[in-house]
Structures are given as structure tokens and as C-alpha cells.
Design a protein around this motif. Structure first.
Motif, PDB file in Angstrom:
ATOM      1  N   PRO A 245       0.826  -1.211   0.000  1.00 52.74           N
ATOM      2  CA  PRO A 245       0.000   0.000   0.000  1.00 52.74           C
ATOM      3  C   PRO A 245       0.859   1.260   0.000  1.00 52.74           C
ATOM      4  CG  PRO A 245      -0.839  -1.594   1.577  1.00 52.74           C
ATOM      5  CD  PRO A 245       0.471  -2.120   1.113  1.00 52.74           C
ATOM      6  N   ARG A 246       0.314   2.309  -0.563  1.00 51.21           N
ATOM      7  CA  ARG A 246       1.023   3.586  -0.625  1.00 51.21           C
ATOM      8  C   ARG A 246       1.465   4.010   0.772  1.00 51.21           C
ATOM      9  NH1 ARG A 246      -0.208   6.641  -5.356  1.00 51.21           N
ATOM     10  NH2 ARG A 246       0.316   5.275  -7.094  1.00 51.21           N
ATOM     11  N   GLY A 247       2.714   4.439   0.855  1.00 46.35           N
ATOM     12  CA  GLY A 247       3.273   4.892   2.122  1.00 46.35           C
ATOM     13  C   GLY A 247       3.919   3.810   2.964  1.00 46.35           C
ATOM     14  N   ARG A 248       3.942   2.556   2.493  1.00 44.80           N
ATOM     15  CA  ARG A 248       4.473   1.451   3.292  1.00 44.80           C
ATOM     16  C   ARG A 248       5.777   0.881   2.709  1.00 44.80           C
ATOM     17  NH1 ARG A 248       0.838  -0.899   6.790  1.00 44.80           N
ATOM     18  NH2 ARG A 248       2.756  -1.727   7.736  1.00 44.80           N
ATOM     19  N   LYS A 249       6.396   1.580   1.787  1.00 40.12           N
ATOM     20  CA  LYS A 249       7.576   1.025   1.131  1.00 40.12           C
ATOM     21  C   LYS A 249       8.710   0.754   2.116  1.00 40.12           C
ATOM     22  CE  LYS A 249      10.101   1.528  -3.209  1.00 40.12           C
ATOM     23  NZ  LYS A 249      10.238   2.355  -4.438  1.00 40.12           N
ATOM     24  N   ALA A 250       8.825   1.574   3.159  1.00 39.99           N
ATOM     25  CA  ALA A 250       9.906   1.385   4.133  1.00 39.99           C
ATOM     26  C   ALA A 250       9.765   0.074   4.891  1.00 39.99           C
ATOM     27  CB  ALA A 250       9.924   2.555   5.113  1.00 39.99           C
ATOM     28  N   ASP A 251       8.559  -0.523   4.901  1.00 37.66           N
ATOM     29  CA  ASP A 251       8.351  -1.777   5.623  1.00 37.66           C
ATOM     30  C   ASP A 251       8.731  -3.008   4.805  1.00 37.66           C
ATOM     31  OD1 ASP A 251       7.310  -0.434   7.849  1.00 37.66           O
ATOM     32  OD2 ASP A 251       5.288  -0.430   7.013  1.00 37.66           O
ATOM     33  N   ILE A 252       9.010  -2.834   3.513  1.00 33.92           N
ATOM     34  CA  ILE A 252       9.279  -3.979   2.648  1.00 33.92           C
ATOM     35  C   ILE A 252      10.434  -4.842   3.160  1.00 33.92           C
ATOM     36  CG2 ILE A 252      10.139  -4.621   0.345  1.00 33.92           C
ATOM     37  CD1 ILE A 252       8.290  -2.486  -0.812  1.00 33.92           C
ATOM     38  N   PRO A 253      11.580  -4.275   3.528  1.00 35.04           N
ATOM     39  CA  PRO A 253      12.689  -5.154   3.945  1.00 35.04           C
ATOM     40  C   PRO A 253      12.362  -6.034   5.138  1.00 35.04           C
ATOM     41  CG  PRO A 253      13.499  -2.946   3.468  1.00 35.04           C
ATOM     42  CD  PRO A 253      12.001  -2.858   3.468  1.00 35.04           C
ATOM     43  N   ARG A 254      11.590  -5.525   6.108  1.00 34.49           N
ATOM     44  CA  ARG A 254      11.289  -6.341   7.281  1.00 34.49           C
ATOM     45  C   ARG A 254      10.488  -7.582   6.904  1.00 34.49           C
ATOM     46  NH1 ARG A 254      11.414  -1.308   9.774  1.00 34.49           N
ATOM     47  NH2 ARG A 254       9.322  -0.786   9.048  1.00 34.49           N
ATOM     48  N   SER A 255       9.663  -7.477   5.871  1.00 33.12           N
ATOM     49  CA  SER A 255       8.832  -8.614   5.480  1.00 33.12           C
ATOM     50  C   SER A 255       9.484  -9.515   4.450  1.00 33.12           C
ATOM     51  CB  SER A 255       7.490  -8.110   4.924  1.00 33.12           C
ATOM     52  OG  SER A 255       6.738  -7.492   5.936  1.00 33.12           O
ATOM     53  N   PHE A 256      10.229  -8.947   3.514  1.00 35.71           N
ATOM     54  CA  PHE A 256      10.602  -9.689   2.312  1.00 35.71           C
ATOM     55  C   PHE A 256      12.102  -9.818   2.082  1.00 35.71           C
ATOM     56  CE2 PHE A 256       6.459  -7.554   1.246  1.00 35.71           C
ATOM     57  CZ  PHE A 256       5.682  -8.694   1.364  1.00 35.71           C
ATOM     58  N   ALA A 257      12.910  -9.421   3.048  1.00 33.98           N
ATOM     59  CA  ALA A 257      14.354  -9.389   2.810  1.00 33.98           C
ATOM     60  C   ALA A 257      14.941 -10.758   2.502  1.00 33.98           C
ATOM     61  CB  ALA A 257      15.066  -8.771   4.023  1.00 33.98           C
ATOM     62  N   ARG A 258      14.318 -11.832   3.006  1.00 32.18           N
ATOM     63  CA  ARG A 258      14.908 -13.163   2.809  1.00 32.18           C
ATOM     64  C   ARG A 258      14.355 -13.880   1.570  1.00 32.18           C
ATOM     65  NH1 ARG A 258      17.646 -14.996   7.341  1.00 32.18           N
ATOM     66  NH2 ARG A 258      18.717 -16.271   5.784  1.00 32.18           N
ATOM     67  N   THR A 259      13.590 -13.200   0.738  1.00 32.13           N
ATOM     68  CA  THR A 259      12.966 -13.863  -0.411  1.00 32.13           C
ATOM     69  C   THR A 259      13.995 -14.526  -1.310  1.00 32.13           C
ATOM     70  OG1 THR A 259      11.066 -12.354  -0.385  1.00 32.13           O
ATOM     71  CG2 THR A 259      11.515 -13.524  -2.446  1.00 32.13           C
ATOM     72  N   LYS A 260      15.070 -13.841  -1.635  1.00 29.13           N
ATOM     73  CA  LYS A 260      16.084 -14.426  -2.530  1.00 29.13           C
ATOM     74  C   LYS A 260      16.727 -15.657  -1.901  1.00 29.13           C
ATOM     75  CE  LYS A 260      17.632 -10.405  -5.166  1.00 29.13           C
ATOM     76  NZ  LYS A 260      18.817  -9.598  -5.508  1.00 29.13           N
ATOM     77  N   ASP A 261      17.027 -15.577  -0.611  1.00 26.31           N
ATOM     78  CA  ASP A 261      17.605 -16.738   0.072  1.00 26.31           C
ATOM     79  C   ASP A 261      16.630 -17.916   0.038  1.00 26.31           C
ATOM     80  OD1 ASP A 261      19.834 -15.204   0.712  1.00 26.31           O
ATOM     81  OD2 ASP A 261      19.026 -14.619   2.663  1.00 26.31           O
ATOM     82  N   MET A 262      15.344 -17.633   0.210  1.00 25.67           N
ATOM     83  CA  MET A 262      14.343 -18.699   0.169  1.00 25.67           C
ATOM     84  C   MET A 262      14.242 -19.304  -1.232  1.00 25.67           C
ATOM     85  SD  MET A 262      11.265 -17.070   2.431  1.00 25.67           S
ATOM     86  CE  MET A 262      11.537 -16.473   4.103  1.00 25.67           C
ATOM     87  N   LEU A 263      14.331 -18.493  -2.258  1.00 27.54           N
ATOM     88  CA  LEU A 263      14.321 -19.023  -3.620  1.00 27.54           C
ATOM     89  C   LEU A 263      15.491 -19.973  -3.840  1.00 27.54           C
ATOM     90  CD1 LEU A 263      13.286 -15.762  -5.452  1.00 27.54           C
ATOM     91  CD2 LEU A 263      12.068 -17.931  -5.657  1.00 27.54           C
ATOM     92  N   ASP A 264      16.651 -19.602  -3.331  1.00 21.11           N
ATOM     93  CA  ASP A 264      17.803 -20.507  -3.403  1.00 21.11           C
ATOM     94  C   ASP A 264      17.533 -21.798  -2.637  1.00 21.11           C
ATOM     95  OD1 ASP A 264      19.428 -18.785  -4.925  1.00 21.11           O
ATOM     96  OD2 ASP A 264      20.244 -17.803  -3.143  1.00 21.11           O
ATOM     97  N   PHE A 265      17.006 -21.646  -1.427  1.00 21.08           N
ATOM     98  CA  PHE A 265      16.810 -22.797  -0.545  1.00 21.08           C
ATOM     99  C   PHE A 265      15.817 -23.788  -1.132  1.00 21.08           C
ATOM    100  CE2 PHE A 265      14.252 -24.705   2.903  1.00 21.08           C
ATOM    101  CZ  PHE A 265      15.221 -25.531   3.452  1.00 21.08           C
ATOM    102  N   PHE A 266      14.645 -23.321  -1.552  1.00 22.74           N
ATOM    103  CA  PHE A 266      13.638 -24.252  -2.061  1.00 22.74           C
ATOM    104  C   PHE A 266      14.026 -24.822  -3.421  1.00 22.74           C
ATOM    105  CE2 PHE A 266      10.808 -21.900   0.968  1.00 22.74           C
ATOM    106  CZ  PHE A 266      10.541 -22.990   1.775  1.00 22.74           C
ATOM    107  N   SER A 267      14.781 -24.069  -4.213  1.00 25.01           N
ATOM    108  CA  SER A 267      15.287 -24.631  -5.468  1.00 25.01           C
ATOM    109  C   SER A 267      16.223 -25.797  -5.188  1.00 25.01           C
ATOM    110  CB  SER A 267      16.006 -23.547  -6.278  1.00 25.01           C
ATOM    111  OG  SER A 267      15.117 -22.534  -6.705  1.00 25.01           O
ATOM    112  N   ASP A 268      17.085 -25.641  -4.189  1.00 29.30           N
ATOM    113  CA  ASP A 268      18.005 -26.718  -3.830  1.00 29.30           C
ATOM    114  C   ASP A 268      17.267 -27.877  -3.176  1.00 29.30           C
ATOM    115  OD1 ASP A 268      20.790 -27.799  -3.290  1.00 29.30           O
ATOM    116  OD2 ASP A 268      20.021 -27.620  -1.241  1.00 29.30           O
ATOM    117  N   LEU A 269      16.319 -27.578  -2.279  1.00 31.73           N
ATOM    118  CA  LEU A 269      15.591 -28.619  -1.566  1.00 31.73           C
ATOM    119  C   LEU A 269      14.844 -29.529  -2.536  1.00 31.73           C
ATOM    120  CD1 LEU A 269      14.570 -29.604   1.324  1.00 31.73           C
ATOM    121  CD2 LEU A 269      12.539 -28.215   0.847  1.00 31.73           C
ATOM    122  N   THR A 270      14.177 -28.944  -3.505  1.00 32.02           N
ATOM    123  CA  THR A 270      13.344 -29.723  -4.420  1.00 32.02           C
ATOM    124  C   THR A 270      14.118 -30.279  -5.602  1.00 32.02           C
ATOM    125  OG1 THR A 270      12.761 -27.744  -5.692  1.00 32.02           O
ATOM    126  CG2 THR A 270      11.325 -28.326  -3.838  1.00 32.02           C
TER     127      THR A 270
END
Length: 762
Positions: A245-270
Motif C-alpha cells: 500500500p502507498r506509504g508502506r515502502k519502508a516496511d518492505i525489507p522487514r517482510s521480504f528481505a529473505r525472499t532471494k535466500d528462500m528461492l535458493d533454498f527451495f530450489s536446492d531442496l526440491t
């Protein structure tokens, strides 16, 4: 999808019905649901292309749906799911020609008069409109009572509600390519599945085009239109995006910072690299629960985002991991029918846990999996995980599909060994990719990878309800120089086949045995003259879903609380909650204060909550000052169960009046304070004015006010039903009004006023 979210329905209906049932005392009538099997597939839908004008103000879409079909058998008609569609015409497309096609529209489906022979292809175009759909598409916009609500629409298709906004074969056994063209007012952003092919101005509209070339099921098709702050990135060349939502961009890292690491992890796991052309995460207005794993474009609740204060003891990591794991389990491969939904949901729930194990260590995995086992045991008592009897698909999205199934996967990994299990998991994903699958597909992949016959395991844990109930008894015969461990299955019905493992230390010896239990009782005998100083039943948690009572003596439980892995210390704290001896209370108090893992300290607090007396109370009061906010929260929760206690009330009042940084600790302390003192009303009303993440503090205040024998509290409760308040707060207010209106001291006139306000507002 997390914990079976449903798009937000009006609040009053279910709450008022529940209140009416509670007041009438009428018993619920249980009826056996019908037997369900997948439907026939006379045609294979190869592609659905939608071209829709989206009108947020009119809450409508209109345009065309073009479906490419191939007959799997000779047929004279083709049925499409299409609820409340205003169908203008249906045409069969042959090159540049469009021939009218007779159809019947009964408001639930379209029956097309389309005679086909086996392997014959056909393309049909449906021109239609949908106005104010009851399900599937959810529109939002500002109102006089809620002027800050943004203009927005989002879809929610699982289990079978995308049929409310486009015609399709709306069943998980049908996979197709999809394309979407959305015509919207300029300034709006559109999110959908697949590659974004571009945006262009055509007349008075912006036209957004998307194409998902890899096949997926209809319920995973997504449409989101609104205004967002957006952050973009890439992973291995694939676009990533976060829409908030508008005005919430500063909160993105707290929620989504590990997305790339998770993509690596689940790609390797599966063993399969992330299979979709992009990954986007979209935080939308008033999505009731956690998220929905739409292919390549997950929809998320606004409470995914949180400020620094909430981040002290709240994380979106588990939700983000759950929905991302679904991109393999649920999207790349999909349950063939709702009876097998656990294949989607259990792997996503277990995936969240193994991500935490990978990223944060074995202790975090232990506390998460024990929680899954607890919930799974409770949910699976009456019906099996694979269940062909259900009233509606929604009934299958319960604790059997999520936590119990995740615990079943944990047990498989423990019993097969991590390497063999991983090999079987990767074989399953490789075989099942781009398919709709059943439970037997998983079993056969694990068997082929390991050489183990798992039919009995799946019979016991997946195809039958309930779980083992074990009585474990450790006895020493010093005269004979033996220690005997007896394990008995006490649940009704046939016994389970179980690997029973025990480990003990006696003198300088570490001893371990494992036997296959195939009946009601198993005995393990250890030759040792020394008394055991450590004992552990099921040290690898191969039977995490078994309820167990372990009789091994207080000293061994106290030793288990001091040493060992997190699973062992957590189980020891639980067991010692039932032993109220002073030395046990003191040991739990030390664990609450000193254990290196917050999860064990949390469990120690819960155990102390079951101990009577001042020693336990004082240990919990000290826990209110712990360094970890989750421990402080656990201490407050434990104090809440102890009833009136002036000293506890004094300590809780200090928390409420002090500088406690955690919203969640404040909420727990407020609930406990309401039960500890005679007159909590002033504090409840004061904190009713404190906004917090997910409105947890104000929800606690509303709950506390509803518990008071004071008809005057109905007025502040009713005030929080107003549409200007956040949805979570209105939900809490609705529940509180119902409870407060039902209290014995409320007059009929006041009760009618409260319930009338609830009915009018929601």
C-alpha cells in the motif's frame, strides 16, 4: 495457502448465529458428508485467454474468455463452471471466422452444444459480464464511513471461486496456459500471472497484458488492480517485485528481505529451480488471513507488513516461506482432488519449518514442529488426512492438511533418514512437475528412491484417523542388573506399526536401542548395573504425532530439562508442569530465567502457569522482565490463567504503565491484568486508544471489557464497530459485543440495542 484464509465476509452473520445457538442451547446435528471423487474430464482445456475491462467503481468486469480445448473422448456438450455470468454470446472460432454456438446458462455453469470426437481441437469465445460477484473477485473503494479505503480489486480462487469471474473448468485436475488482458483506468497497476508483456494506452484505458505459458490450475489465476508502492529486483535473471500500500515502502525489507535466500533454498531442496517466469508478492486490502500462492504472484494480508516495534517479536518469514514453498507444492504440482489437498498444504507448512531450520537452527525447527504436532493431533482425531467425504472443499483446509501433514512429513524424514528422504522428495517433484497428483504418487516416489515399502506407514498416518497413545515406563531391576523400558499402545482400534527408539545414560555408558513395534507392547532391555542418569524416549522424534506419557521419575525429567536438544528440553518442561513439587517449581523457574533458547523458556512459563502457589507466581513475575519479548509474553499469558492475584496485578500494571516496547507483550499483559485485579476497567479503556500491529493491544482491551459485569462497556464496544476502524478491530468488537450482550446482568433492552448495532454496522 496459509491456515485456510477466506476472503472477508460480513461479520455479523456468523457471529450472531453463533450467539443465537449459544443462547438457545440447541445441539448441532452432525451429518455424514457424501463420498467425493474427481469428475470426468471429457475435454482438456489447453489455454484460457481473458480480455476484460475492469471497472472498480461499478464492481464489475466484462469482456471475453477464449478457451482452447481438445476432446479426450467423444462428446456432444462441454460444461464450463461460470457462476452468475451475464453471457452475451458464445462463439466457436475457426481461423478468422466466429460461428454462434448454442449454450445454456443456469447461473452455475455454461453448457455448450459442441460435438467433438476424440483428439478434436476447438476454440470457443465467451462474451460476458460479471457485476458485483459474490465470490472470486473482491472490490474495495472509499466510502463516507471509510474514506481512506483505496480503490482496489483482488481475486481469490481457491478452492473453487474463480468461476465467479471467468468461465473455466474449475477443478485442480485441469491445467492450462493462461493469458490476461486487463483494461483499467490510467494510474492503476495490474498484477497477474506470468510474464508482463507490456502496457499501452488504448483510448481512455491502460491495457495490461500478461501470459503464463506454463500450465497451472484455474484457482491459481490472479487479478489484482490498485495503486501501490513497488520495489523491484531480480533473482537469477527473473524479475522480483513487492507491491505494498502507498506509504508502506519502508516496511518492505522487514517482510521480504529473505525472499532471494528462500528461492535458493527451495530450489536446492526440491532439485528444481524456481519454475515460473517471475515472483511477485502483493499486499492487498483486507485479505483476511495470511496469503494465497497464485502462480508467480502471491497475494498477502496487509499485516504481513509491520513496523520496527512489531518486528521485535513478530516476523513474516514463516508466511513468506509457506507461500513460496507452494510455488512448487501446489503450483508446479497440484493435488488431483481436494481429498489430497495435504500434498499442497503439508509441504508448504513443513517447508516453512525446514526454512527456519536452515536459516535459524534446529531449535527453531523443534518449537515449530512440536506446535504442528500439537495442532495436528487435535485436528486429526475424527477424520484421516486423505478424506473422500466432505461437505465442501473448504472443509478439507483444516489442521489435518496443514500441521498434521507437516508432522507426517517430519516423521518420514526422521524414519527414512534425511538423505533418503531428500532423494525421494526430489524424485517426487521431478515426476510430478506440471501434473495433478495423488497421495500414492508421493508414496511411490519415496519407495522407489529408498527401497522401503511405505504402504503401512501411509495407512497408519495418512489414511486412518487418530494417532497412537503411548504409555512408556522405565524400570530398573538392580538385582538383575537390567533396565527395562516398556512401551504400550493404549488407543482403541488396531495398533500402529512404530519404530520405538530409546536412549539412556547409565554410569559412563550411553546406550541406545530401536525396535519395530508391531503390536500392543514392546520391551527393550538394557544390561547395566548403574542407575540411569539420562533417559530419552524417541530421541529423533520419529513419532512426533504420538501422544505419550513417559514414566521415568522426577530426577530424570529434571536432568532432561537441564541438558539435551531443544526437543528434549521442551518435552521435559511440559511434563514437569504436572509435577508441583517445590524443587520442580524452582527448576522451571531457572529454565524460565536461564535456558539459552526462548522456546524452552516459553514452555517453562506455560508449565509454571499450572503450578499453584507464590513460588510459581514469583517466577512468572520475574519472567515479565526477561530479555526476550516472547518470554515476557509467555510469562504474561501464564499469569492470565492464575486468576485474581494482587501481586501479579501489581507487576502487570507496571508493564502496562512502563515503556514495554513489544505490542504483543502489552496485549498479553493487558489480558492477564484484566483477570488478576478486581477493577481493570480504567486500564482497559486507556489502552483501547493504542494502535498496534494487527490491533493486538486494542483487541485485548475489547476482550477484557467484554468480560466485565458492567453493561456500560457495551457503549465503547459498539463504538468500535464503525467502518472507520481497521477490520481486525471491528472483528474483535463484534465478538466482544456478542459476549457482553449475553452476560447475565445485561437487560433485554440493552442486549437488543447492542445486537441491533452489530447487525446494522457489519
Amino acid at each position: 495457502m496459509t491456515a485456510r484464509p477466506r476472503p472477508r465476509a460480513p461479520l455479523a452473520g456468523a457471529l450472531l448465529l453463533g450467539l443465537a445457538a449459544a443462547l438457545s442451547g440447541a445441539p448441532a446435528r452432525a451429518e455424514d458428508p457424501p463420498l467425493r471423487t474427481p469428475p470426468d474430464r471429457p475435454v482438456d482445456v489447453r489455454r484460457i485467454a481473458l480480455d476484460l475491462a475492469v471497472d472498480l467503481e461499478a464492481r464489475a468486469v466484462e469482456g471475453t474468455a477464449t478457451l482452447d480445448l481438445v476432446a479426450l473422448t467423444r462428446t456432444r456438450t462441454v460444461r464450463l463452471d461460470a457462476v452468475d455470468h451475464e453471457v452475451v454470446r458464445v462463439e466457436r472460432l475457426r481461423g478468422q471466422d466466429a460461428q454462434p454456438l448454442p449454450f445454456a446458462n443456469d447461473g452455475r455453469s455454461l453448457e455448450l452444444e459442441l460435438a467433438l470426437v476424440r483428439d478434436e481441437a476447438a476454440a470457443v469465445r465467451v462474451t460476458y459480464r460479471v457485476r458485483q460477484p459474490k465470490e472470486g473477485l473482491h472490490f474495495f473503494g472509499p466510502t463516507p464511513d471509510a474514506p481512506d479505503t483505496p480503490w482496489q480489486v483482488w481475486s481469490q480462487g481457491e478452492p473453487q471461486t474463480n468461476r465467479y469471474w471467468f468461465p473455466c473448468v474449475d477443478h485442480p485436475d485441469e491445467r492450462q496456459q493462461t493469458a490476461l488482458t486487463a483494461r483499467v483506468k490510467p494510474g492503476l497497476t495490474v498484477v497477474s500471472n506470468g510474464a508482463h508483456l507490456g502496457t499501452a494506452r488504448e483510448g481512455d484505458h491502460d491495457v495490461w497484458r500478461f501470459a503464463q505459458e506454463r500450465e497451472h490450475v484455474s484457482y491459481l489465476v490472479t487479478l489484482v488492480v490498485g495503486t501501490f508502492d513497488i520495489e523491484r529486483d531480480t533473482w537469477r535473471g527473473k524479475p522480483l517485485a513487492y507491491y505494498v500500500p502507498r506509504g508502506r515502502k519502508a516496511d518492505i525489507p522487514r517482510s521480504f528481505a529473505r525472499t532471494k535466500d528462500m528461492l535458493d533454498f527451495f530450489s536446492d531442496l526440491t532439485g528444481v529451480e524456481y519454475p515460473w517466469p517471475k515472483y511477485e508478492q502483493v499486499v492487498v486490502e483486507q485479505f483476511e488471513a495470511g496469503g494465497m500462492e497464485n502462480t508467480g504472484a502471491t497475494t498477502l494480508n496487509e499485516f504481513t507488513l509491520h513496523d520496527e516495534r512489531a518486528h521485535l517479536d513478530y516476523s513474516s518469514e514463516g508466511l513468506v516461506a509457506h507461500e513460496l514453498a507452494h510455488q512448487w507444492f501446489g503450483d508446479l504440482l497440484t493435488c488431483r482432488d481436494w481429498a489430497h489437498i495435504w500434498i499442497n498444504e503439508s509441504f508448504a507448512t513443513w517447508g516453512d519449518a525446514v526454512w527456519h531450520e536452515h536459516a535459524h537452527g534446529a531449535d527453531e525447527y523443534a518449537v515449530e514442529m512440536l506446535g504442528n504436532a500439537d495442532r495436528g493431533i487435535g485436528a486429526g482425531k475424527q477424520r484421516p488426512i486423505v478424506d473422500r467425504r466432505w461437505a465442501s472443499p473448504d472443509a478439507m483446509f483444516d489442521g489435518r492438511a496443514y500441521p498434521k501433514g507437516a508432522a507426517v512429513l517430519h516423521q518420514l524424514r526422521a524414519q527414512l533418514g534425511p538423505d533418503d528422504f531428500l532423494r525421494g522428495l526430489r524424485l517426487f517433484v521431478a515426476r510430478a512437475a506440471d501434473r495433478s497428483v495423488e497421495t500414492d504418487d508421493l508414496r511411490r516416489a519415496l519407495e522407489d528412491a529408498t527401497g522401503r515399502n511405505l504402504e503401512r506407514y501411509f495407512h497408519d498416518w495418512v489414511h486412518r484417523p487418530g494417532n497412537p497413545v503411548l504409555d512408556v515406563r522405565l524400570e530398573r531391576d538392580a538385582a538383575r542388573g537390567v533396565v527395562v523400558v516398556t512401551v504400550k499402545q493404549t488407543q482403541p482400534g488396531e495398533p500402529y506399526r512404530l519404530p520405538v527408539e530409546v536412549a539412556l545414560r547409565a554410569g559412563e555408558q550411553d546406550l541406545r536401542q530401536e525396535v519395530l513395534m508391531d503390536g500392543r507392547e514392546a520391551r527393550l532391555v538394557f544390561a547395566t548395573t548403574a542407575a540411569p542418569t539420562r533417559f530419552r524416549f524417541d530421541p529423533r522424534e520419529q513419532l512426533i504425532l504420538a501422544e505419550r506419557t513417559v514414566h521415568m521419575g522426577r530426577d530424570l525429567w529434571l536432568a532432561a530439562l537441564r541438558e539435551g536438544d531443544a526437543f528434549g528440553r521442551l518435552r521435559a518442561a511440559r511434563a514437569l508442569g504436572h509435577d508441583h513439587a517445590p524443587e520442580v517449581t524452582d527448576a522451571l523457574g531457572r529454565a524460565l530465567a536461564e535456558d539459552p533458547f526462548w522456546g524452552v523458556r516459553d514452555e517453562a512459563a506455560a508449565a509454571l502457569g499450572r503450578h499453584p502457589g507464590d513460588r510459581a507466581r514469583d517466577a512468572l513475575v520475574a519472567g515479565l522482565r526477561a530479555d526476550h519479548p516472547k518470554v515476557r509474553r509467555a510469562a504474561a499469558d501464564a499469569l492470565a490463567g492464575r486468576g485474581r492475584d494482587p501481586k501479579a496485578g501489581e507487576a502487570l500494571a507496571a508493564v502496562l504503565a512502563g515503556d514495554e516496547p513489544s505490542y504483543y507483550v502489552l496485549a498479553a499483559a493487558l489480558r492477564a491484568f484484566g483477570r488478576a485485579v478486581d477493577d481493570p476497567k480504567a486500564a482497559l479503556l486507556r489502552l483501547l486508544g493504542l494502535p498496534s500491529h494487527n490491533e493486538v493491544v486494542r483487541q485485548a482491551a475489547l476482550d477484557g471489557l467484554a468480560d466485565l459485569d458492567d453493561p456500560a462497556v457495551l457503549e465503547p464496544l459498539r463504538a468500535h464497530l464503525a467502518l472507520r476502524h481497521p477490520y481486525a478491530l471491528r472483528q474483535a468488537a463484534a465478538r466482544a459485543v456478542g459476549r457482553a450482550a449475553a452476560r447475565p446482568g445485561v437487560t433485554p433492552a440493552v442486549r437488543r440495542a447492542g445486537l441491533g448495532e452489530l447487525d446494522a454496522r457489519i
